[in-house]
Scaffold this motif. Sequence first.
Motif, PDB file in Angstrom:
ATOM      1  N   PRO A 229       0.869  -1.101   0.100  1.00  0.00           N
ATOM      2  CA  PRO A 229      -0.115  -0.044  -0.124  1.00  0.00           C
ATOM      3  C   PRO A 229       0.649   0.669  -0.037  1.00  0.00           C
ATOM      4  N   GLN A 231       0.416   6.161   0.138  1.00  0.00           N
ATOM      5  CA  GLN A 231       0.160   7.158   0.757  1.00  0.00           C
ATOM      6  C   GLN A 231      -1.505   7.273   0.588  1.00  0.00           C
ATOM      7  N   SER A 232      -1.176   7.006  -1.161  1.00  0.00           N
ATOM      8  CA  SER A 232      -2.603   7.586  -1.280  1.00  0.00           C
ATOM      9  C   SER A 232      -3.353   6.041  -1.754  1.00  0.00           C
ATOM     10  N   THR A 233      -5.033   6.669  -0.905  1.00  0.00           N
ATOM     11  CA  THR A 233      -5.659   6.082  -0.903  1.00  0.00           C
ATOM     12  C   THR A 233      -6.022   5.112  -2.101  1.00  0.00           C
ATOM     13  N   THR A 234      -6.565   5.872  -2.812  1.00  0.00           N
ATOM     14  CA  THR A 234      -7.150   6.045  -4.175  1.00  0.00           C
ATOM     15  C   THR A 234      -6.146   4.674  -5.181  1.00  0.00           C
ATOM     16  N   SER A 236      -3.410   3.117  -3.852  1.00  0.00           N
ATOM     17  CA  SER A 236      -3.658   1.772  -2.288  1.00  0.00           C
ATOM     18  C   SER A 236      -5.280   0.763  -2.670  1.00  0.00           C
ATOM     19  N   ASP A 237      -6.225   1.514  -3.401  1.00  0.00           N
ATOM     20  CA  ASP A 237      -7.288   0.543  -3.753  1.00  0.00           C
ATOM     21  C   ASP A 237      -7.258  -0.118  -4.960  1.00  0.00           C
ATOM     22  N   VAL A 265       0.354  -1.934   6.577  1.00  0.00           N
ATOM     23  CA  VAL A 265      -1.100  -1.095   7.073  1.00  0.00           C
ATOM     24  C   VAL A 265      -1.279  -1.302   8.064  1.00  0.00           C
ATOM     25  N   LYS A 270      -5.474   1.003   7.118  1.00  0.00           N
ATOM     26  CA  LYS A 270      -5.173   1.917   6.569  1.00  0.00           C
ATOM     27  C   LYS A 270      -3.587   2.006   6.728  1.00  0.00           C
TER      28      LYS A 270
END
Length: 383
Positions: A229, A231-234, A236-237, A265, A270
């Motif tokens: 993963p 830092q960017s959540t997008t 990472s998805d 995480v 997260k």
Amino acid sequence: MWLSRTRRPRLPPRLPGFLRMLALAALALVGMAPAEPVFAQQGCFLFICPPGVVPQAPRNRRPWFAPGDMFAPQQPAEAPKPAPKKPAEPEGVVYQSADAATQGRKQPQSQFILVMGDRIAGQLAQGLADAYVSDRARVAVIETIADESGYLPTPVDWPPRFPEAVAAARASVAVLAMGNDDLQPIKDGEVMVQPLTDRWMELYAKRVDDVLTALRAVAPRVIVVGLAPVQSTTVSDDYRRLNDILRSRAARAGFPFADVWEGFVDEEGKFAVFGPAVDGQRRRLRLNDGIRFTRAGGRKLAFFVQKDLDRILADPARPSAGMSGGPTERPAALAGPPAGARGTPAAVPVSAPARSLMEGVPPPPVRGRADDFSWPPPAEASQ
């Protein structure tokens, strides 16, 4: 006549000699030198004070003479305690070829780990070198890195580079770690297909198959490393979806897949900058850009790969997946979904004893056995 509080005490000049000596001795015994007339400042002279004045000992001043000084042992000054030293970081060395690793050695290493991929693969290589630093007489880590590269053919087309890299490393096992830069459009005829669309997923899965097939031709023992993963959540998805493809295509090729996601995480799933390192201490694992790893993070990244590496190096004659045959001999359930399928591949039915040995999963309790905590106990239930 009483002396002023601000004047230094003076002895009367006409006192007889023995009285003058007695007065000086009295002043010395109370720790009062003529240069600092404590009693004189209180209006006293020779222990005689005006009514209402009580002599007080001098403050913050050690007497000129203390009875115990003559016999007290001299204590040496205590040296300051040195600050505890931080454990030294392992100094693993990453080589560019097997010849560089064996140069100058009377007994060359017998096993070589080749790490190929992007800039994250470079940090993984260093982590593996640190992991095997105590075994460096036997194992050497070789890297072939292209910082901006991936499974896609641009900007670096990896399959033509595999034969030379594997030969130069004399690779006992090849570790493939890339995909971080693969969220790019793919050309499909005259059309550019955008990332993560259904058609893009089909084309990407086919490209991964081609890369793994080319690598299998020159390195039968291969480990495919998943994405971590960021830092960017997008992003990472998006990486989660790429991992689904990499996992299924690695299984189809007969290669183990090293899933590193859970190591980076927090408890809520997260992205975590800090976390437990391999030494059990909480350390910084990721750099400020939210993508790359610290030295401790690279070592933890290597930890998730080392399990499969140790198994392969312990029995290098067996293929990566630990099976005697190639991908065509694998059960259909292990082959993964067809190209373009989305989601995590279905779990393969495995017997309870096998799961206990391979995954550490305890078998289900048997009625009446010691691990059966059901209530009431069987003896009472039958009454």
